[in-house]
Enzyme design. Sequence first.
Site, PDB file in Angstrom:
ATOM      1  N   GLY A 299       0.816  -1.230   0.000  1.00  0.00           N
ATOM      2  CA  GLY A 299       0.000   0.000   0.000  1.00  0.00           C
ATOM      3  C   GLY A 299       0.840   1.266   0.000  1.00  0.00           C
ATOM      4  N   CYS A 302       1.495   2.515   3.390  1.00  0.00           N
ATOM      5  CA  CYS A 302       1.800   1.410   4.291  1.00  0.00           C
ATOM      6  C   CYS A 302       3.286   1.389   4.633  1.00  0.00           C
ATOM      7  CB  CYS A 302       1.411   0.107   3.594  1.00  0.00           C
ATOM      8  SG  CYS A 302       1.703  -1.336   4.590  1.00  0.00           S
ATOM      9  N   ARG A 398      -6.712  -4.657  13.376  1.00  0.00           N
ATOM     10  CA  ARG A 398      -6.255  -5.003  12.032  1.00  0.00           C
ATOM     11  C   ARG A 398      -4.788  -5.446  12.100  1.00  0.00           C
ATOM     12  NH1 ARG A 398      -4.452  -2.706   7.095  1.00  0.00           N
ATOM     13  NH2 ARG A 398      -5.673  -3.665   5.457  1.00  0.00           N
TER      14      ARG A 398
HETATM   15  P1  RVP Z   1      -3.000   1.817  -2.114  1.00  0.00           P
HETATM   16  O1  RVP Z   1      -4.023   1.586  -3.168  1.00  0.00           O
HETATM   17  O2  RVP Z   1      -1.602   1.551  -2.608  1.00  0.00           O
HETATM   18  O3  RVP Z   1      -3.116   3.177  -1.501  1.00  0.00           O
HETATM   19  O4  RVP Z   1      -3.226   0.718  -0.976  1.00  0.00           O
HETATM   20  C1  RVP Z   1      -4.455   0.579  -0.291  1.00  0.00           C
HETATM   21  C2  RVP Z   1      -4.368  -0.617   0.628  1.00  0.00           C
HETATM   22  O5  RVP Z   1      -3.361  -0.429   1.614  1.00  0.00           O
HETATM   23  C3  RVP Z   1      -5.611  -0.898   1.444  1.00  0.00           C
HETATM   24  O6  RVP Z   1      -6.635  -1.533   0.736  1.00  0.00           O
HETATM   25  C4  RVP Z   1      -5.064  -1.766   2.582  1.00  0.00           C
HETATM   26  O7  RVP Z   1      -4.947  -3.120   2.219  1.00  0.00           O
HETATM   27  C5  RVP Z   1      -3.671  -1.214   2.767  1.00  0.00           C
HETATM   28  N1  RVP Z   1      -3.564  -0.373   3.947  1.00  0.00           N
HETATM   29  C6  RVP Z   1      -4.505   0.410   4.522  1.00  0.00           C
HETATM   30  N2  RVP Z   1      -3.943   0.990   5.586  1.00  0.00           N
HETATM   31  C7  RVP Z   1      -2.693   0.565   5.631  1.00  0.00           C
HETATM   32  C8  RVP Z   1      -1.686   0.905   6.618  1.00  0.00           C
HETATM   33  O8  RVP Z   1      -1.868   1.798   7.426  1.00  0.00           O
HETATM   34  N3  RVP Z   1      -0.566   0.222   6.587  1.00  0.00           N
HETATM   35  N4  RVP Z   1      -2.471  -0.266   4.622  1.00  0.00           N
END
Ligand code: RVP
Length: 484
Positions: A299, A302, A398
């Site tokens: 992500g 992330c 989560r």
């Molecule tokens: P992106 O599309 O690259 O922004 O990624 C979205 C995804 O990242 C979400 O669907 C989830 O699986 C993940 N996510 C959401 N929060 C976090 C985090 O705080 N690490 N990660």
Amino acid sequence: SQKLQVPEALTFDDVLLRPKESRVEPDEADTATRVSKNVEINVPVLTAAMDTVTESDMAIAMARHGGLGVLHRNMDVDQMVAEIERVKRADELIIRDVVTAAPDQTVRDVDQMMDKQGVSGAPVVDDDGQVLGIISGTDIRPYLEVGEDDAVDEAMTDEVVTAPEDVTAREALELMYEHKIERVPIVDDDNRLIGLVTMQGILQRREYDTAARDENDRLVAGAAVGPFELDRATAADEAGADVLFIDSAHAHNLNVVDSAREIKETVDADVVVGNIGTREAAEDVVDFADGVKVGIGPGSICTTRVVTGAGMPQITAVSQVADVASQHDVPVIADGGIRYSGDAIKAVAAGADAVMLGSYFAGTDEAPGRVITMNGKKYKQYRGMGSVGAMSDGGGDRYLKEEDEDDEFVPEGVEAATPYKGSVQSELHQLVGGMQSGMGYVGAETLPEFKERSEFVRVSAAGQQESHPHDVMITDEAPNYSPD
Ligand code: RVP
């Protein structure tokens, strides 16, 4: 050392689709797919269950345009139930939340009430719910001049055309044309009001001819539930969610697997289990999951891989999971890390049936939050659900973290801003259009055919540089490309 005999794992930029002989026109490429065993959608795109991405506005927009929004769970169970109901009701033929008038109200009163509720007509019902008539702007207008204090039953039309609950859109339209009316109250056998069908509602539904709908013709809705939230799962299921997404950053934690299995045994809705990123994790859930979601650390917001040292580059993760899931007819969703339409269709080539995106849609009007301006540019907030801010608002489980008294979380995400983008519709159009063009290059008319037929080539660092615009200065921004 043996420990250093390690396998390689690849991600989006490491691969490209090998072009193949084709007669497929991109516009004709069929993007219908499955999210889970029993839920079909018309474009293979889901919006992330994040509190800066998907609430009911986003979910409604996504389903109307053929995809699926997954409601986040940083809200009370009651609130989530209301959000799910809002999506399920959005394009219903019969409006159930009808603004009604009472026969002894004054015309002035009703006029103000209709104004406030934004409706142009209302059935008039007695205390028992019996339909006595219907009142509209046309009935009211003459009274506003001379009889504002007169009662509604003087002004209303009392010969009211009604229909039973099983009326079809076509039948309702015929009634409207025949009687030159714009709304038909729906009544039960005792003439008690159940709902209302409006001309405007019928025309609006026609506009969304590729909408993703359930077997009762309502928009499809997805909802995230915590891995241990059986109560939320039950409530979301009863509220009509079509798919529940077990919302875990590491669903191969065996406590999560056990709990997900229990949730699956309790609810009617499909249950998608995630996130996972390996063959072994897939093997441990495919016997009960209706779908699996893949993504450990890709992500955009992330920091899991940096903070924990664990993760799996997304193309390898998807293809490992898909190898197992496809044997069990379990659909695969690739979640996270998708920046461009090309990444999305590469995820399908790796074995995904659909893709989930967060950052791509976080800047749209339909995402929660307001537009902020910094240095003359417009942005919207976008934060990881594992960021300090989002975890303080709930959902720390989560990341398998207990609620922390001092909010001293060890976050696995950041809080950020993303460029403001306008409507979901135009973003989705670019995303799906690019994916269809990818299908054209490979010569596949449908997504299942594309999964079979597509092949990857490995890209070097030099090749990767060649892929992006190079040696030029971009003068006009393209709607589907911005340099990082
Ligand atoms: P992106 O599309 O690259 O922004 O990624 C979205 C995804 O990242 C979400 O669907 C989830 O699986 C993940 N996510 C959401 N929060 C976090 C985090 O705080 N690490 N990660």
